[in-house]
Design an enzyme around this catalytic site. Structure first.
Site, PDB file in Angstrom:
ATOM      1  N   PHE A 111       0.819  -1.221   0.000  1.00 54.09           N
ATOM      2  CA  PHE A 111       0.000   0.000   0.000  1.00 54.09           C
ATOM      3  C   PHE A 111       0.846   1.261   0.000  1.00 54.09           C
ATOM      4  O   PHE A 111       0.364   2.329  -0.366  1.00 54.09           O
ATOM      5  CB  PHE A 111      -0.958   0.004   1.210  1.00 54.09           C
ATOM      6  CG  PHE A 111      -0.338   0.425   2.500  1.00 54.09           C
ATOM      7  CD1 PHE A 111      -0.282   1.770   2.859  1.00 54.09           C
ATOM      8  CD2 PHE A 111       0.215  -0.505   3.366  1.00 54.09           C
ATOM      9  CE1 PHE A 111       0.307   2.171   4.054  1.00 54.09           C
ATOM     10  CE2 PHE A 111       0.797  -0.114   4.561  1.00 54.09           C
ATOM     11  CZ  PHE A 111       0.852   1.226   4.901  1.00 54.09           C
ATOM     12  N   LYS A 112       2.120   1.145   0.392  1.00 53.50           N
ATOM     13  CA  LYS A 112       2.991   2.316   0.440  1.00 53.50           C
ATOM     14  C   LYS A 112       3.071   3.020  -0.917  1.00 53.50           C
ATOM     15  O   LYS A 112       3.327   4.212  -0.975  1.00 53.50           O
ATOM     16  CB  LYS A 112       4.406   1.926   0.866  1.00 53.50           C
ATOM     17  CG  LYS A 112       4.541   1.146   2.169  1.00 53.50           C
ATOM     18  CD  LYS A 112       4.328   1.997   3.379  1.00 53.50           C
ATOM     19  CE  LYS A 112       4.810   1.398   4.698  1.00 53.50           C
ATOM     20  NZ  LYS A 112       4.351   0.068   5.041  1.00 53.50           N
ATOM     21  N   ASP A 113       2.850   2.280  -2.005  1.00 49.85           N
ATOM     22  CA  ASP A 113       2.915   2.895  -3.332  1.00 49.85           C
ATOM     23  C   ASP A 113       1.866   3.997  -3.511  1.00 49.85           C
ATOM     24  O   ASP A 113       2.098   4.949  -4.257  1.00 49.85           O
ATOM     25  CB  ASP A 113       2.689   1.839  -4.419  1.00 49.85           C
ATOM     26  CG  ASP A 113       3.873   0.893  -4.567  1.00 49.85           C
ATOM     27  OD1 ASP A 113       5.022   1.337  -4.426  1.00 49.85           O
ATOM     28  OD2 ASP A 113       3.629  -0.304  -4.844  1.00 49.85           O
ATOM     29  N   MET A 124       3.623   6.964  -1.904  1.00 51.10           N
ATOM     30  CA  MET A 124       4.975   7.259  -2.346  1.00 51.10           C
ATOM     31  C   MET A 124       5.006   7.686  -3.816  1.00 51.10           C
ATOM     32  O   MET A 124       5.739   8.603  -4.181  1.00 51.10           O
ATOM     33  CB  MET A 124       5.832   6.021  -2.116  1.00 51.10           C
ATOM     34  CG  MET A 124       7.255   6.345  -1.848  1.00 51.10           C
ATOM     35  SD  MET A 124       7.519   7.374  -0.396  1.00 51.10           S
ATOM     36  CE  MET A 124       7.676   6.134   0.851  1.00 51.10           C
TER      37      MET A 124
END
Ligand SMILES: *Cc1c(COP(=O)(O)O)cnc(C)c1O
Length: 462
Positions: free
Chosen positions: A111-113, A116
């Site tokens: 989910f960091k994408d 980011m």
């Protein structure tokens, strides 16, 4: 919109300054001075919109005039174009009134994408406009680092240094950080655990001479722009299930408290969220704190859900700030007590927190059994982080309010743990199938501030 520090004494900043700065100079975290709200009809209108359109509506009040509407629309289009699913964050059903929000269709499968990729596009836009250059330094327990490197690789106004705990990230996570060949990417394997990495990054930010000398910028989950990007999928998923007419709850596999804090912001903006459930693995400081009020550090135990293996949850400070009536000096006091092992949340503040947050923990055995059982019952293969969430959501039990559990990573990021649990080895999506053949490039470093600062200065000078 102006941004203030949770410790009350750092300068008040604009959105763009807060985004480029990361950690506040008083050691606190930036939060918006006020939380804008969306009306029920504004939320209802989101039904049927694309993810990018919802993102625009949700984030616009926070970014003000940092970008024109046309610029922001373009930024959002570029941000999510590389995702492998047209819905960006699709929902699948796991059981009666229990849904999984798949947040792993971005370029590094976690989910960091979502945040980011957006930060990469916003940094590039802002730095090109001002002609500046920055050095990004971040600590990672695995997924943040790979997402940051993927977002910033090849951008000419940025050098990106990522500190990860040597030997404590999965092979896929490590390879995603060590295989990009761009000269502006620097993967650093630190002899220490994630908390050491995070502490050294904080030390660099508190060393003002170094910070200003290399123009340090932070993209860890303390960066407000990251939290903001994550608010969007709480709206998109709730609206898919009938909000604002129908309230929903969320269970969030939690480490640094960034993802679930985004849910807290969505709730403050007017999204009818009944409960936000914090799911922890055996590193359960947040679960203990939300149940007893005692926030006591105990050291980190490695688990099969490494992105949640932390004992100091940086973003929790933002929730404490609100729970203490936005009293920066009270927060500063708690954080100084934390240096000597912990603090106890006041009764009033604890009640405020418990009004919004519930919590639970999943042992290693629970997590493995959940992966096996969900695979047998539904054919879905969960990553170990997601499985902690599913386990805790099931413990809370079904109710008339739909439960949405966040699927925070693709199972192929953790193939060994998943295979051991359910006998299936999840394959990587075809777009990254050659990851295991690419050459790696990494620098091993000690858990030492001056060694790190020297290395960074040398690298950016060359
Ligand atoms: C980062 C991460 C988490 C924890 O999220 P926080 O925002 O730190 O609470 C959970 N699962 C996965 C897969 C992650 O990468």
């Amino acid at each position: 919109m102006r941004y203030i520090s949770t410790r009350g004494t750092a300068p008040v900043l604009t959105f763009e300054q807060a985004m480029l700065t990361g950690l506040a100079r008083d050691g606190g975290l930036y939060v918006p001075e006020t939380i804008p709200t969306l009306s029920r009809s504004e939320i209802a209108e989101m039904a049927g919109m694309t993810y990018e359109q919802i993102a625009f509506r949700v984030m616009k009040p926070f970014i003000g005039d940092t970008f024109t509407d046309a610029e922001f629309t373009g930024i959002l289009a570029r941000t999510y174009a590389g995702f492998g699913h047209v819905a960006r964050a699709p929902l699948v059903q796991l059981g009666p009134n229990h849904f999984l929000l798949e947040l792993f269709h971005g370029p590094t499968l976690a989910f960091k994408d979502f945040a980011m990729q957006l930060i990469g596009q916003m940094f590039q836009f802002a730095l090109n406009r001002s002609g500046e250059r920055v050095t990004i330094v971040g600590a990672t327990s695995g997924d943040t680092g790979s997402a940051a490197i993927e977002a910033f690789r090849g951008l000419d106004a940025v050098d990106v240094f990522i500190l990860y705990p040597h030997g404590r990230v999965s092979e896929v996570q490590r390879r995603q950080m060590t295989t990009p060949s761009e000269a502006n990417v620097h993967a650093l394997a630190v002899d220490g655990d994630f908390d050491d990495c995070q502490a050294r990054v904080k030390d660099m930010f508190n060393d003002f001479e170094f910070r200003d000398g290399v123009r340090l910028a932070g993209v860890n989950s303390i960066n407000w722009a990251r939290v903001l990007a994550q608010v969007v999928y709480y709206f998109s998923s709730a609206v898919s299930l009938g909000s604002p007419l129908r309230p929903v709850s969320f269970t969030v596999p939690t480490g640094n408290f960034g993802d679930i804090f985004a849910g807290y912001i969505a709730r403050k903006m007017g999204l009818p969220i009944e409960k936000l459930v914090v799911a922890t693995n055996r590193n359960d400081i947040l679960h203990r704190c939300l149940t007893t009020g005692a926030y006591k550090t105990e050291g980190v135990t490695p688990t099969i859900s490494p992105s949640m293996d932390i004992q100091v949850s940086s973003n929790f400070e933002r929730a404490l700030f609100d729970a203490y009536g936005r009293d920066g000096s009270a927060v500063a006091q708690l954080m100084s007590e934390l240096k000597t092992g912990g603090f106890t949340v006041s009764q009033g503040a604890l009640e405020m927190l418990q009004d919004t947050f519930a919590s639970g923990r999943s042992s290693e055995e629970d997590t493995k059994a959940t992966i096996a059982r969900i695979f047998a019952q539904t054919g879905e293969i969960l990553c170990p982080h997601t499985a902690t969430g599913v386990k805790v959501a099931e413990d809370i039990g079904t109710s008339a309010v739909p439960m949405i559990t966040l699927a925070t990573a693709h199972p192929a990021k953790f193939p060994d743990a998943v295979e051991a649990a359910c006998g299936q080895r999840p394959p990587l999506p075809s777009r990254m199938a050659d990851l295991y053949e690419r050459a790696e490039r990494v620098t091993r470093v000690g858990n030492d501030l001056s060694e790190l600062e020297t290395l960074i200065k040398e690298r950016i000078a060359s």
